[in-house]
Design a protein around this motif. Sequence first.
Motif, PDB file in Angstrom:
ATOM      1  N   HIS A   1       0.860  -1.178   0.000  1.00 44.54           N
ATOM      2  CA  HIS A   1       0.000   0.000   0.000  1.00 44.54           C
ATOM      3  C   HIS A   1       0.901   1.234   0.000  1.00 44.54           C
ATOM      4  O   HIS A   1       1.633   1.462   0.966  1.00 44.54           O
ATOM      5  N   VAL A   2       0.886   2.041  -1.059  1.00 45.64           N
ATOM      6  CA  VAL A   2       1.731   3.235  -1.129  1.00 45.64           C
ATOM      7  C   VAL A   2       1.402   4.153   0.044  1.00 45.64           C
ATOM      8  O   VAL A   2       2.272   4.559   0.809  1.00 45.64           O
ATOM      9  N   ILE A   3       0.141   4.506   0.190  1.00 50.34           N
ATOM     10  CA  ILE A   3      -0.344   5.174   1.408  1.00 50.34           C
ATOM     11  C   ILE A   3      -0.843   4.058   2.318  1.00 50.34           C
ATOM     12  O   ILE A   3      -1.727   3.289   1.934  1.00 50.34           O
ATOM     13  N   THR A   4      -0.260   3.953   3.490  1.00 50.82           N
ATOM     14  CA  THR A   4      -0.552   2.799   4.338  1.00 50.82           C
ATOM     15  C   THR A   4      -2.044   2.684   4.636  1.00 50.82           C
ATOM     16  O   THR A   4      -2.748   3.686   4.788  1.00 50.82           O
ATOM     17  N   HIS A   5      -2.498   1.456   4.728  1.00 55.83           N
ATOM     18  CA  HIS A   5      -3.912   1.200   4.971  1.00 55.83           C
ATOM     19  C   HIS A   5      -4.341   1.765   6.309  1.00 55.83           C
ATOM     20  O   HIS A   5      -5.472   2.252   6.465  1.00 55.83           O
ATOM     21  N   GLY A   6      -3.431   1.735   7.283  1.00 56.49           N
ATOM     22  CA  GLY A   6      -3.764   2.236   8.603  1.00 56.49           C
ATOM     23  C   GLY A   6      -3.983   3.729   8.663  1.00 56.49           C
ATOM     24  O   GLY A   6      -4.613   4.236   9.595  1.00 56.49           O
ATOM     25  N   THR A   7      -3.455   4.470   7.683  1.00 56.17           N
ATOM     26  CA  THR A   7      -3.661   5.928   7.652  1.00 56.17           C
ATOM     27  C   THR A   7      -4.683   6.327   6.590  1.00 56.17           C
ATOM     28  O   THR A   7      -4.729   7.488   6.170  1.00 56.17           O
ATOM     29  N   GLY A   8      -5.482   5.374   6.155  1.00 56.52           N
ATOM     30  CA  GLY A   8      -6.554   5.695   5.218  1.00 56.52           C
ATOM     31  C   GLY A   8      -6.282   5.337   3.775  1.00 56.52           C
ATOM     32  O   GLY A   8      -7.117   5.614   2.907  1.00 56.52           O
ATOM     33  N   GLY A   9      -5.109   4.738   3.493  1.00 52.99           N
ATOM     34  CA  GLY A   9      -4.811   4.355   2.124  1.00 52.99           C
ATOM     35  C   GLY A   9      -5.716   3.231   1.662  1.00 52.99           C
ATOM     36  O   GLY A   9      -5.850   2.217   2.346  1.00 52.99           O
ATOM     37  N   PRO A  10      -6.358   3.371   0.503  1.00 50.48           N
ATOM     38  CA  PRO A  10      -7.295   2.348   0.053  1.00 50.48           C
ATOM     39  C   PRO A  10      -6.587   1.107  -0.483  1.00 50.48           C
ATOM     40  O   PRO A  10      -5.448   1.178  -0.940  1.00 50.48           O
ATOM     41  N   THR A  11      -7.259  -0.019  -0.400  1.00 52.24           N
ATOM     42  CA  THR A  11      -6.797  -1.221  -1.095  1.00 52.24           C
ATOM     43  C   THR A  11      -7.397  -1.168  -2.490  1.00 52.24           C
ATOM     44  O   THR A  11      -8.500  -1.647  -2.745  1.00 52.24           O
ATOM     45  N   CYS A  12      -6.652  -0.525  -3.383  1.00 50.57           N
ATOM     46  CA  CYS A  12      -7.138  -0.261  -4.736  1.00 50.57           C
ATOM     47  C   CYS A  12      -5.934  -0.222  -5.663  1.00 50.57           C
ATOM     48  O   CYS A  12      -4.807   0.088  -5.225  1.00 50.57           O
ATOM     49  N   SER A  13      -6.139  -0.517  -6.918  1.00 53.79           N
ATOM     50  CA  SER A  13      -5.032  -0.522  -7.872  1.00 53.79           C
ATOM     51  C   SER A  13      -4.335   0.824  -7.960  1.00 53.79           C
ATOM     52  O   SER A  13      -3.162   0.896  -8.318  1.00 53.79           O
ATOM     53  N   CYS A  14      -5.010   1.900  -7.598  1.00 57.36           N
ATOM     54  CA  CYS A  14      -4.399   3.231  -7.642  1.00 57.36           C
ATOM     55  C   CYS A  14      -3.476   3.487  -6.461  1.00 57.36           C
ATOM     56  O   CYS A  14      -2.797   4.516  -6.407  1.00 57.36           O
TER      57      CYS A  14
ATOM     58  N   TYR B   1       6.690   6.562  -9.935  1.00 59.23           N
ATOM     59  CA  TYR B   1       6.797   6.712  -8.484  1.00 59.23           C
ATOM     60  C   TYR B   1       7.855   7.755  -8.169  1.00 59.23           C
ATOM     61  O   TYR B   1       8.946   7.741  -8.753  1.00 59.23           O
ATOM     62  N   LEU B   2       7.535   8.663  -7.265  1.00 56.38           N
ATOM     63  CA  LEU B   2       8.476   9.677  -6.791  1.00 56.38           C
ATOM     64  C   LEU B   2       8.949   9.274  -5.405  1.00 56.38           C
ATOM     65  O   LEU B   2       8.152   9.173  -4.473  1.00 56.38           O
ATOM     66  N   TRP B   3      10.269   9.055  -5.274  1.00 53.03           N
ATOM     67  CA  TRP B   3      10.860   8.607  -4.017  1.00 53.03           C
ATOM     68  C   TRP B   3      11.665   9.708  -3.365  1.00 53.03           C
ATOM     69  O   TRP B   3      12.301  10.511  -4.044  1.00 53.03           O
ATOM     70  N   ARG B   4      11.658   9.722  -2.030  1.00 50.22           N
ATOM     71  CA  ARG B   4      12.450  10.672  -1.245  1.00 50.22           C
ATOM     72  C   ARG B   4      13.263   9.873  -0.230  1.00 50.22           C
ATOM     73  O   ARG B   4      12.698   9.104   0.562  1.00 50.22           O
ATOM     74  N   SER B   5      14.579  10.060  -0.268  1.00 48.41           N
ATOM     75  CA  SER B   5      15.449   9.318   0.635  1.00 48.41           C
ATOM     76  C   SER B   5      15.646  10.095   1.928  1.00 48.41           C
ATOM     77  O   SER B   5      15.380  11.309   1.981  1.00 48.41           O
ATOM     78  N   PRO B   6      16.157   9.440   2.978  1.00 50.77           N
ATOM     79  CA  PRO B   6      16.394  10.150   4.252  1.00 50.77           C
ATOM     80  C   PRO B   6      17.419  11.266   4.133  1.00 50.77           C
ATOM     81  O   PRO B   6      17.455  12.160   4.977  1.00 50.77           O
ATOM     82  N   HIS B   7      18.274  11.235   3.089  1.00 53.35           N
ATOM     83  CA  HIS B   7      19.335  12.230   2.959  1.00 53.35           C
ATOM     84  C   HIS B   7      19.071  13.249   1.857  1.00 53.35           C
ATOM     85  O   HIS B   7      19.988  13.911   1.382  1.00 53.35           O
ATOM     86  N   GLY B   8      17.825  13.363   1.423  1.00 50.84           N
ATOM     87  CA  GLY B   8      17.475  14.434   0.503  1.00 50.84           C
ATOM     88  C   GLY B   8      17.436  14.080  -0.964  1.00 50.84           C
ATOM     89  O   GLY B   8      17.144  14.939  -1.784  1.00 50.84           O
ATOM     90  N   LEU B   9      17.750  12.843  -1.329  1.00 50.80           N
ATOM     91  CA  LEU B   9      17.652  12.452  -2.736  1.00 50.80           C
ATOM     92  C   LEU B   9      16.189  12.370  -3.150  1.00 50.80           C
ATOM     93  O   LEU B   9      15.347  11.865  -2.405  1.00 50.80           O
ATOM     94  N   HIS B  10      15.904  12.885  -4.330  1.00 47.26           N
ATOM     95  CA  HIS B  10      14.584  12.728  -4.928  1.00 47.26           C
ATOM     96  C   HIS B  10      14.768  12.026  -6.269  1.00 47.26           C
ATOM     97  O   HIS B  10      15.514  12.507  -7.126  1.00 47.26           O
TER      98      HIS B  10
END
Length: 365
Positions: A297-310, A338-347
Motif C-alpha cells: 500500500h503506497v499510502i498505508t492502509h492504517g492511515t486511510g490508504g485504500p486497497t485499490c489498484s491506484c 513513483y516519486l521517491w524521497r530518501s532520508p538524505h534528501g535524494l529525490h
Amino acid sequence: MGGDAPGRVDLGAALGMSTDAARALVGAALELAHRLPRTWQQMRAGEVPVWKGRRGAQLTVSLPPDGADFVDRQLAGSVGRVGWAGIERLVDHARAVFDPDGAEKQRRAGADGRRFDVHTREATHDGTIRVEGELDLADALDLDTAIRQGAEELAALGSTESMDVRRSMAAGELARRQLAFDLRAEAGDDGGQDAASVVKPRQVVIHVHLSGAAISRDEAGIARVEETRLIVSTEQVRAWCTGDAEVVIKPVIDLEDHHPTDAYAIPDKLTEQTRLTQQVCALPWCERPARRCDTDHVITHGTGGPTCSCNLAPLCRRHHRAKTHTPWTYDRTDATTYLWRSPHGLHLIKDRGETRLVTAHPPDQ
C-alpha cells in the motif's frame, strides 16, 4: 555490516546501483582499508586495478584477521602482476593455516556450490537461452550419457541437425519425458496402477502478452514474454505450445480499471494487475521482478490508504522493509511512475522501470 541499513539503500540510489551492489561496495572498501592496507595503498597509487582489489577483498573477507594480513603481506608489491588463480590459491593456503576449522567446514560444504541454471531472463529473439551448471561428477556423467544417447536417437529417427543442435534438442526431450510422469502419485491408486504410468500433459508456464487476434491466428505479430522481458514472434509462442502441452489462457485485465475493496488483504486480481502495470520493484534501480515482490500500500492502509489498484506497488522484501521501517517515502504519481524521497534528501523518479535522479537536495518548500 549486517542488516540493510538505510544508508546503503541511500548510497545505492545516489550511485545508480542496487542495494546489494552498494552493500558489496561498502564491504570491499572496509576490507581493503582496514584488513588489506598494503593492497589498498597500491590501489590508491594506481598500481593495482580497482577491480582486482575489490575481487581480492571479496575472497579475504571470510578469513580471520591474521589470515587476511598474511595474504596482504604475501601480495605486497606484486598483487598487480599475480594472476587471479594465484590469488585464490594464496587465500586457500591462508585459510588452511590460519582457519583450519573453517577450511574443513568449507570442504564439507563444497557440495552446496553445485547448481544448474537456466537463464530464462536472457532469452534471445530467436527463442534460445543459455544453460550452465556445476554438478557432482557422477551426476554430470549420467546427464552427458543421457543427452548423448538422446542425440543419437534423434539422428536415427532422421534428424539432419548437427550434433550440437541434436544435443540441445535431446535435453528438451529428456525434460519432457520426465514431466510426462507424475511421480507424486501413490502406487496402488486407481486399482493398483503403477505411479510411473500416470501420465500428465506437458505444462508450459510462461506469461505471454499478445492480442486475441494473434491467438486466433487472424494476424501475425510479436509477443512479450514476461519471464524474459524480450519480444518473440507469435509463431514461436505457438511452437512452444504445440503437442500435448497444457496451455491456460487467462482473461484480459484492464490496467486502467480501479478495483477497490474495503479489506486490508489484497485480492489476487489486484496483485496481478499491479504486477502487470509495474513489472519490477518500484524502488529506484532495483530490478527484482514484480512476481517475486510484495504488493505494498503506497499510502498505508492504517492511515486511510485504500486497497485499490491506484494505491498499490510491487516492492521486494528488502525495500518493503526500508519503506516501512526507515524514513524512505514515496508517492505514486500515475500508474507507472513513483516519486521517491530518501532520508538524505535524494529525490528520484522511477517510471516504467527506468530511474532518474531529480535532485540531490530537498526541493524548496
